[in-house]
Write an enzyme that holds these catalytic residues in place. Structure first.
Site, PDB file in Angstrom:
ATOM      1  N   HIS A 217      30.503  46.595  61.470  1.00 29.39           N
ATOM      2  CA  HIS A 217      29.234  46.913  60.810  1.00 29.39           C
ATOM      3  C   HIS A 217      29.395  48.020  59.765  1.00 29.39           C
ATOM      4  CE1 HIS A 217      27.244  44.608  64.041  1.00 29.39           C
ATOM      5  NE2 HIS A 217      28.052  45.263  64.858  1.00 29.39           N
TER       6      HIS A 217
ATOM      7  N   SER B 219      36.834  52.588  31.939  1.00 26.37           N
ATOM      8  CA  SER B 219      35.432  52.450  31.541  1.00 26.37           C
ATOM      9  C   SER B 219      35.315  52.587  30.037  1.00 26.37           C
ATOM     10  CB  SER B 219      34.592  53.539  32.225  1.00 26.37           C
ATOM     11  OG  SER B 219      33.323  53.644  31.624  1.00 26.37           O
TER      12      SER B 219
END
Length: 429
Positions: A158, A280
Site C-alpha cells: 500500500h 527540464s
C-alpha cells in the site's frame, strides 16, 4: 496508381472513395512487404509443383522477386501511393517485368490469404523478439540477484513501509516474471505458427494446391487446415500476440513505477544511468526520468491496440474489410512495446543502488512481523502473538541482515532458490 487488381470494365473509380478504402494501407504494408515477397515465392513454387507454372517461369519469377526484395531493402523501390497496397505492388512489378508470366502469380490465392500469411510470418518474428528480450531481462535480473541478494531494501505494501526486504527479493521477482514472459511469448509464437496460404478468400480453390510444400518452405510448424477458419482466425491470433507482449509490458510498467519512486529525492534508493534521464526546459536543477516514464506508458499503447482489434471482430464469418484496420494496431503495439523492452536490459545492468539510503529507511516497526512469527514459533497462538507484536513498546531497532537470513520460507530472502530460476532460464535457450 497502378491498375487496381479488382477493377472491372465499366466501373468508375472515385478518387475520394479509393483514398478512403486504401487509407494508410500501402504505408503500413512496408512492414509486411518482405514477408509478402517470401510468401509469393513459396506460392510460385507450389504452382510449379502442380503444373500451373513451368520451371523456367518459376525461375524468372523467383529471380525477379529476389531483385524486388533487394531493391526494397536498398531504397531503390519505395512502396508508396502509386500502389493500392503491397500485394498489388508485387504483382504490378512482376507483370511489368515478366508480362503474362507475372500475371500467373495470383493463381489460386487471394489478397485475404496473402495478408494472413504475411501477418503470421511478421508476428512470429516479433514474438521471437519479445521472448529474446524477456530472456535477456531475466538474465540480468538473476545475475544481480545473486550478487546483491543480501542487501537490505525496505519492502512496501500500500506504499507504506511494511517489512525488511532485499535486493535479492526485488531482482528475483523480475527474473521470474520475465522468465514467464519469455515462456508465454514462445508458446504464443508456437500457436501462431500455422500456414494459412492456400486458403484463398476462405473457401479454397479448385486446384490441388501443394499447401504442405508452402508450409515447409515458409518454415511454419503446421498447416492451418480449414480454409474458412483461416479467415475466422484473423484478429484472434493478433490479439493473442499482443497479449503476450502485454504480459511483458505489465512487468515493465510496474518495474518502471518502482524506479520512478526509488529515484525520487524522497526515497533516493537508486540512481539511473544519465542517458536514461533528460533535463527540464525551464528548471536547470532537474534531471527527469523521462525514459522510464515512457516505458511505463508503453503498456497503454499495446492494450489500446488489442482493444481496437477486439472491437473490429463483431462480425459474422467470412472476410470483411473492417479487418484492414487491424494492421495499424499491431504495428503500433509492437513498435511501442518492443521499443520499451529493448531499452530495459541495459537499464537494469546499470542501475546504481544507494545502500545507505535504503538502510536508513528501515524503522523498528518493520520488524514487527518477524517478532510475531518468532513468538508463534515459540508456541504462542499466532493471533495472540500478532497482538503482542502490534504494541509499539515491543518494537526495537533490528538487525536487517538477520531478519533476511531468518526469512527461510521458499522464495523469501533467506531461501531465494535462484538455482531453480536459473534452470528455467537455461531451458529457454
Amino acid at each position: 496508381m497502378s491498375p487496381l487488381l479488382w477493377q472491372k470494365p465499366g466501373v468508375k473509380v472515385d478518387a475520394r472513395i479509393q483514398a478512403f478504402l486504401a487509407g494508410e494501407d500501402v504505408v503500413l504494408d512496408r512492414e509486411f512487404f518482405l514477408f509478402d515477397i517470401q510468401a509469393s515465392r513459396a506460392h510460385a513454387e507450389g504452382l510449379q509443383r502442380i503444373g500451373i507454372l513451368g520451371a523456367d517461369e518459376l525461375e524468372r519469377l523467383c529471380a525477379e522477386m529476389e531483385e524486388l526484395a533487394d531493391d526494397f531493402r536498398a531504397g531503390r523501390f519505395v512502396l508508396d501511393d502509386r500502389h493500392e497496397d503491397g500485394h498489388s505492388a508485387i504483382e504490378a512489378r512482376l507483370v511489368e517485368r515478366l508480362g503474362d508470366t507475372g500475371k500467373k502469380i495470383h493463381t489460386g490465392r487471394s489478397r485475404n490469404d496473402q495478408v494472413l500469411v504475411a501477418t503470421r510470418l511478421w508476428l512470429k518474428e516479433k514474438l521471437s523478439e519479445v521472448a529474446a528480450l524477456s530472456r535477456e531481462c531475466a538474465e540480468v535480473a538473476l545475475a544481480r540477484a545473486e550478487v546483491e541478494q543480501g542487501v537490505p531494501l525496505p519492502g512496501y505494501t500500500h506504499l507504506q513501509r511494511a517489512v525488511v526486504s532485499s535486493l535479492g527479493m526485488w531482482w528475483s521477482a523480475w527474473a521470474e516474471g520475465f522468465i514467464d514472459n519469455a515462456v508465454r511469448a514462445a508458446q504464443t509464437r508456437e500457436w501462431v505458427d500455422a500456414n494459412p496460404l492456400g486458403s484463398a478468400a476462405g473457401y479454397g480453390v479448385n486446384l490441388p494446391l501443394d499447401r504442405d510444400h508452402t508450409t515447409a518452405a515458409l518454415g511454419f510448424g503446421r498447416l492451418q487446415v480449414s480454409a474458412t477458419y483461416a479467415q475466422l482466425s484473423r484478429g484472434k491470433f493478433e490479439m493473442a500476440a499482443i497479449e503476450a507482449l502485454c504480459s511483458a509490458l505489465l512487468d515493465v510498467r510496474r518495474l518502471a513505477w518502482d524506479l520512478s519512486l526509488f529515484t525520487s529525492a524522497e526515497y533516493g534508493f537508486v540512481q539511473l544511468p544519465s542517458q536514461y534521464t533528460t533535463g527540464s526546459s525551464i528548471m536547470p536543477n532537474k534531471r527527469n526520468p523521462d525514459v522510464i516514464e515512457l516505458m511505463r506508458a508503453s503498456y497503454a499503447a499495446a492494450a489500446a491496440a488489442r482493444t481496437e482489434i477486439e472491437q473490429l471482430l463483431s462480425l459474422p464469418s467470412g472476410y470483411h474489410r473492417d479487418l484492414q484496420f487491424s494492421k495499424g494496431a499491431i504495428f503500433h503495439a509492437f513498435g511501442r512495446g518492443l521499443g520499451a523492452l529493448a531499452l530495459l536490459p541495459d537499464l537494469l545492468r546499470n542501475l546504481e543502488w544507494q545502500p545507505a539510503r535504503m538502510r536508513d529507511a528501515l524503522e523498528p516497526s518493520m520488524y514487527a512481523t518477524d517478532l510475531a512469527v518468532s513468538l508463534a514459533r515459540d508456541g504462542m497462538p499466532f493471533r495472540e502473538a500478532y497482538r503482542e507484536a502490534a504494541d509499539p513498546a515491543r518494537w526495537a531497532e533490528g538487525d536487517p541482515e538477520r531478519s533476511l537470513d531468518d526469512r527461510v520460507s521458499p522464495g523469501a530472502a533467506g531461501a531465494l532458490r535462484l538455482d531453480s530460476l536459473k534452470q528455467r532460464l537455461e531451458a529457454l535457450r
